[in-house]
Motif scaffolding. Structure first.
Motif, mmCIF file in Angstrom:
data_model
loop_
_atom_site.group_PDB
_atom_site.id
_atom_site.type_symbol
_atom_site.label_atom_id
_atom_site.label_comp_id
_atom_site.label_asym_id
_atom_site.label_seq_id
_atom_site.Cartn_x
_atom_site.Cartn_y
_atom_site.Cartn_z
ATOM 1 N N THR A 220 -34.141 -72.012 40.460
ATOM 2 C CA THR A 220 -34.101 -72.131 39.009
ATOM 3 C C THR A 220 -35.385 -72.687 38.401
ATOM 4 O OG1 THR A 220 -33.217 -74.396 39.004
ATOM 5 C CG2 THR A 220 -31.622 -72.587 39.164
ATOM 6 N N GLY A 221 -36.265 -73.277 39.213
ATOM 7 C CA GLY A 221 -37.483 -73.884 38.697
ATOM 8 C C GLY A 221 -37.275 -75.241 38.057
ATOM 9 N N ARG A 222 -36.044 -75.771 38.105
ATOM 10 C CA ARG A 222 -35.783 -77.072 37.504
ATOM 11 C C ARG A 222 -36.391 -78.200 38.332
ATOM 12 N NH1 ARG A 222 -29.469 -77.062 35.974
ATOM 13 N NH2 ARG A 222 -29.340 -76.158 38.059
ATOM 14 N N LEU A 223 -36.874 -79.213 37.648
ATOM 15 C CA LEU A 223 -37.480 -80.368 38.285
ATOM 16 C C LEU A 223 -36.458 -81.484 38.395
ATOM 17 C CD1 LEU A 223 -40.826 -80.500 36.258
ATOM 18 C CD2 LEU A 223 -40.296 -79.126 38.278
ATOM 19 N N LEU A 224 -36.474 -82.152 39.530
ATOM 20 C CA LEU A 224 -35.615 -83.294 39.760
ATOM 21 C C LEU A 224 -36.502 -84.528 39.781
ATOM 22 C CD1 LEU A 224 -32.605 -83.911 40.395
ATOM 23 C CD2 LEU A 224 -33.211 -83.759 42.822
ATOM 24 N N GLY A 225 -36.253 -85.477 38.891
ATOM 25 C CA GLY A 225 -37.128 -86.628 38.778
ATOM 26 C C GLY A 225 -36.368 -87.924 38.645
ATOM 27 N N ILE A 226 -37.086 -89.032 38.855
ATOM 28 C CA ILE A 226 -36.510 -90.366 38.748
ATOM 29 C C ILE A 226 -37.337 -91.164 37.743
ATOM 30 C CG2 ILE A 226 -35.974 -92.509 39.969
ATOM 31 C CD1 ILE A 226 -35.716 -90.848 42.525
ATOM 32 N N VAL A 227 -36.684 -91.704 36.737
ATOM 33 C CA VAL A 227 -37.342 -92.569 35.770
ATOM 34 C C VAL A 227 -37.158 -94.002 36.234
ATOM 35 C CG1 VAL A 227 -37.435 -93.337 33.372
ATOM 36 C CG2 VAL A 227 -36.919 -90.952 33.903
ATOM 37 N N GLN A 228 -38.243 -94.630 36.707
ATOM 38 C CA GLN A 228 -38.159 -95.953 37.309
ATOM 39 C C GLN A 228 -38.722 -97.022 36.390
ATOM 40 O OE1 GLN A 228 -40.024 -94.715 41.210
ATOM 41 N NE2 GLN A 228 -38.474 -96.132 41.976
ATOM 42 N N GLN A 229 -38.274 -98.253 36.646
ATOM 43 C CA GLN A 229 -38.827 -99.428 35.997
ATOM 44 C C GLN A 229 -39.352 -100.334 37.109
ATOM 45 O OE1 GLN A 229 -39.153 -99.731 32.740
ATOM 46 N NE2 GLN A 229 -38.115 -97.783 32.410
ATOM 47 N N GLY A 230 -40.673 -100.358 37.290
ATOM 48 C CA GLY A 230 -41.258 -101.140 38.381
ATOM 49 C C GLY A 230 -40.813 -100.608 39.724
ATOM 50 N N THR A 231 -40.330 -101.495 40.600
ATOM 51 C CA THR A 231 -39.889 -101.085 41.935
ATOM 52 C C THR A 231 -38.382 -100.906 42.005
ATOM 53 O OG1 THR A 231 -39.737 -103.405 42.602
ATOM 54 C CG2 THR A 231 -41.832 -102.260 43.025
ATOM 55 N N SER A 232 -37.680 -101.039 40.885
ATOM 56 C CA SER A 232 -36.227 -100.908 40.875
ATOM 57 C C SER A 232 -35.816 -99.440 40.964
ATOM 58 C CB SER A 232 -35.649 -101.520 39.600
ATOM 59 O OG SER A 232 -35.985 -102.885 39.489
ATOM 60 N N PRO A 233 -34.581 -99.166 41.423
ATOM 61 C CA PRO A 233 -34.086 -97.786 41.393
ATOM 62 C C PRO A 233 -34.120 -97.249 39.971
ATOM 63 C CG PRO A 233 -32.630 -99.196 42.675
ATOM 64 C CD PRO A 233 -33.610 -100.109 41.988
ATOM 65 N N GLY A 234 -34.209 -95.927 39.855
ATOM 66 C CA GLY A 234 -34.314 -95.331 38.533
ATOM 67 C C GLY A 234 -33.227 -94.308 38.280
ATOM 68 N N ASP A 235 -33.050 -93.940 37.019
ATOM 69 C CA ASP A 235 -32.057 -92.942 36.646
ATOM 70 C C ASP A 235 -32.530 -91.553 37.030
ATOM 71 O OD1 ASP A 235 -30.283 -94.761 35.646
ATOM 72 O OD2 ASP A 235 -30.931 -94.551 33.565
ATOM 73 N N LEU A 236 -31.619 -90.772 37.551
ATOM 74 C CA LEU A 236 -31.907 -89.408 37.977
ATOM 75 C C LEU A 236 -31.881 -88.485 36.774
ATOM 76 C CD1 LEU A 236 -32.403 -87.777 40.584
ATOM 77 C CD2 LEU A 236 -29.929 -87.401 40.702
ATOM 78 N N GLN A 237 -32.924 -87.662 36.635
ATOM 79 C CA GLN A 237 -32.992 -86.717 35.529
ATOM 80 C C GLN A 237 -33.365 -85.332 36.048
ATOM 81 O OE1 GLN A 237 -35.466 -87.948 32.274
ATOM 82 N NE2 GLN A 237 -33.996 -89.486 31.614
ATOM 83 N N ILE A 238 -32.877 -84.323 35.340
ATOM 84 C CA ILE A 238 -33.220 -82.936 35.617
ATOM 85 C C ILE A 238 -33.986 -82.412 34.411
ATOM 86 C CG2 ILE A 238 -32.323 -80.620 36.058
ATOM 87 C CD1 ILE A 238 -29.827 -81.976 37.238
ATOM 88 N N SER A 239 -35.117 -81.759 34.674
ATOM 89 C CA SER A 239 -35.955 -81.279 33.579
ATOM 90 C C SER A 239 -36.441 -79.870 33.886
ATOM 91 C CB SER A 239 -37.160 -82.205 33.397
ATOM 92 O OG SER A 239 -38.042 -81.674 32.432
ATOM 93 N N ARG A 240 -36.541 -79.076 32.831
ATOM 94 C CA ARG A 240 -37.193 -77.778 32.928
ATOM 95 C C ARG A 240 -38.651 -77.935 32.502
ATOM 96 N NH1 ARG A 240 -33.423 -73.676 33.323
ATOM 97 N NH2 ARG A 240 -31.264 -74.270 32.845
ATOM 98 N N PRO A 241 -39.548 -77.054 32.934
ATOM 99 C CA PRO A 241 -40.940 -77.155 32.493
ATOM 100 C C PRO A 241 -41.112 -77.127 30.980
ATOM 101 C CG PRO A 241 -40.778 -75.722 34.393
ATOM 102 C CD PRO A 241 -39.360 -76.039 33.976
ATOM 103 N N ASN A 242 -40.118 -76.583 30.241
ATOM 104 C CA ASN A 242 -40.241 -76.571 28.781
ATOM 105 C C ASN A 242 -39.861 -77.909 28.150
ATOM 106 O OD1 ASN A 242 -37.455 -76.722 28.845
ATOM 107 N ND2 ASN A 242 -37.102 -74.654 28.092
ATOM 108 N N GLY A 243 -39.478 -78.895 28.979
ATOM 109 C CA GLY A 243 -39.221 -80.229 28.469
ATOM 110 C C GLY A 243 -37.765 -80.548 28.219
ATOM 111 N N GLN A 244 -36.856 -79.580 28.374
ATOM 112 C CA GLN A 244 -35.435 -79.867 28.198
ATOM 113 C C GLN A 244 -34.968 -80.826 29.289
ATOM 114 O OE1 GLN A 244 -32.995 -76.380 28.227
ATOM 115 N NE2 GLN A 244 -31.067 -77.517 28.185
ATOM 116 N N ILE A 245 -34.318 -81.945 28.885
ATOM 117 C CA ILE A 245 -33.972 -83.016 29.807
ATOM 118 C C ILE A 245 -32.459 -83.168 29.900
ATOM 119 C CG2 ILE A 245 -34.210 -85.481 30.326
ATOM 120 C CD1 ILE A 245 -36.808 -84.014 30.500
ATOM 121 N N GLU A 246 -31.973 -83.382 31.114
ATOM 122 C CA GLU A 246 -30.581 -83.738 31.339
ATOM 123 C C GLU A 246 -30.553 -84.984 32.210
ATOM 124 O OE1 GLU A 246 -26.538 -82.054 33.556
ATOM 125 O OE2 GLU A 246 -28.322 -80.799 33.377
ATOM 126 N N SER A 247 -29.963 -86.070 31.734
ATOM 127 C CA SER A 247 -29.870 -87.305 32.495
ATOM 128 C C SER A 247 -28.498 -87.405 33.148
ATOM 129 C CB SER A 247 -30.108 -88.518 31.598
ATOM 130 O OG SER A 247 -29.966 -89.707 32.347
#
Length: 259
Positions: A220-247
């Motif tokens: 699908t080309g979707r990106l799987l990413g983690i939004v982190q704060q410092g060294t703490s675990p981060g929220d999992l997000q799915i993003s398309r290259p066009n910027g559409q975000i799903e948390s």
């Protein structure tokens, strides 16, 4: 939504996320001295198996284990090894070996035949879709850098470090370009670069949040990413290259598409 496998540090376990709902795999139940064991590092998936790293002891020593994606008892795959990565065709697995981890090993899963090369302090690694190159994170004195390793039947050829720009978390988009974190410009939460491998060139990927991209879906080309704060675990997000975000509102330390 395709299946995701991730590390949930809150329960120190691998979880399988299907339709947005996490299911623990209880991978440490098979590990001796479970209370002193921790799951940390990259995940690799081949067919129905998930490979992961368990750290134990003082000082901590890594070993790679595997567990069926559908659930079951984990078994040890390699001692003194960490950060596995499986080629897209599922035939080869790469991992770091030694204590400290300084040797890159590529093993044929069907035969057990190995090739290896010394690469210095070794972090995460990812295969190019064609299975002929691996992007590895190699640590210098105070920063991480990316280099390319060519893989063929005769062995491994380790390329030079990419200049003096600190990059990390490489993820291939195709056989000629990848995403990488700019470690000089905000650490784990820096907006990623698109890196063209040959000739070397870099440009910002606009329209994405500051996150560490950990995987790209081949279907699908979707990106799987983690939004982190410092060294703490981060929220999992799915993003398309066009910027559409799903948390997904699930805190993890690593994640990968299972399909």
């Amino acid at each position: 939504m395709p299946t995701i496998v991730a590390i949930d540090p809150a329960i120190d376990d691998l979880i399988v996320i299907e339709d947005g709902r996490p299911r623990p795999l209880h991978v440490l139940d098979a590990v001796p001295n479970r209370s002193a064991a921790h799951v940390f590092g990259a995940i690799a998936i081949s067919a129905e198996q998930t490979y992961f790293t368990v750290w134990q002891g003082d000082p901590a020593t890594p070993s790679i284990w595997k567990v069926p994606l559908a659930g079951g008892r984990a078994t040890k795959f390699a001692d003194n090894a960490a950060n596995p990565a499986v080629s897209v065709d599922g035939q080869l697995i790469a991992f770091g070996a030694g204590v400290p981890v300084q040797r890159l090993v590529v093993r044929e899963l069907a035969t057990g035949r190995e090739r290896s090369a010394e690469v210095g302090r070794l972090g995460t690694m990812r295969w190019a879709p064609d299975g002929q190159r691996i992007a590895i994170t190699s640590w210098g004195e105070d920063a991480s850098f990316v280099r390319i390793v060519d893989v063929d039947a005769t062995g491994l050829r380790v390329g030079e470090l990419w200049g003096n720009r600190a990059l990390g978390s490489p993820v291939w988009l195709d056989n000629t370009s990848m995403l990488a974190t700019d470690a000089n410009g905000g650490g784990a939460n820096a907006p990623p670069f698109i890196v063209d491998v040959s000739p070397l060139g870099m440009r910002r990927l606009e329209g994405l949040p500051y996150f560490t991209c950990v995987d790209v879906s081949r279907s699908t080309g979707r990106l799987l990413g983690i939004v982190q704060q410092g060294t703490s675990p981060g929220d999992l997000q799915i993003s398309r290259p066009n910027g559409q975000i799903e948390s997904l509102s699930i805190s993890v330390s690593y994640a990968q598409w299972a399909a």
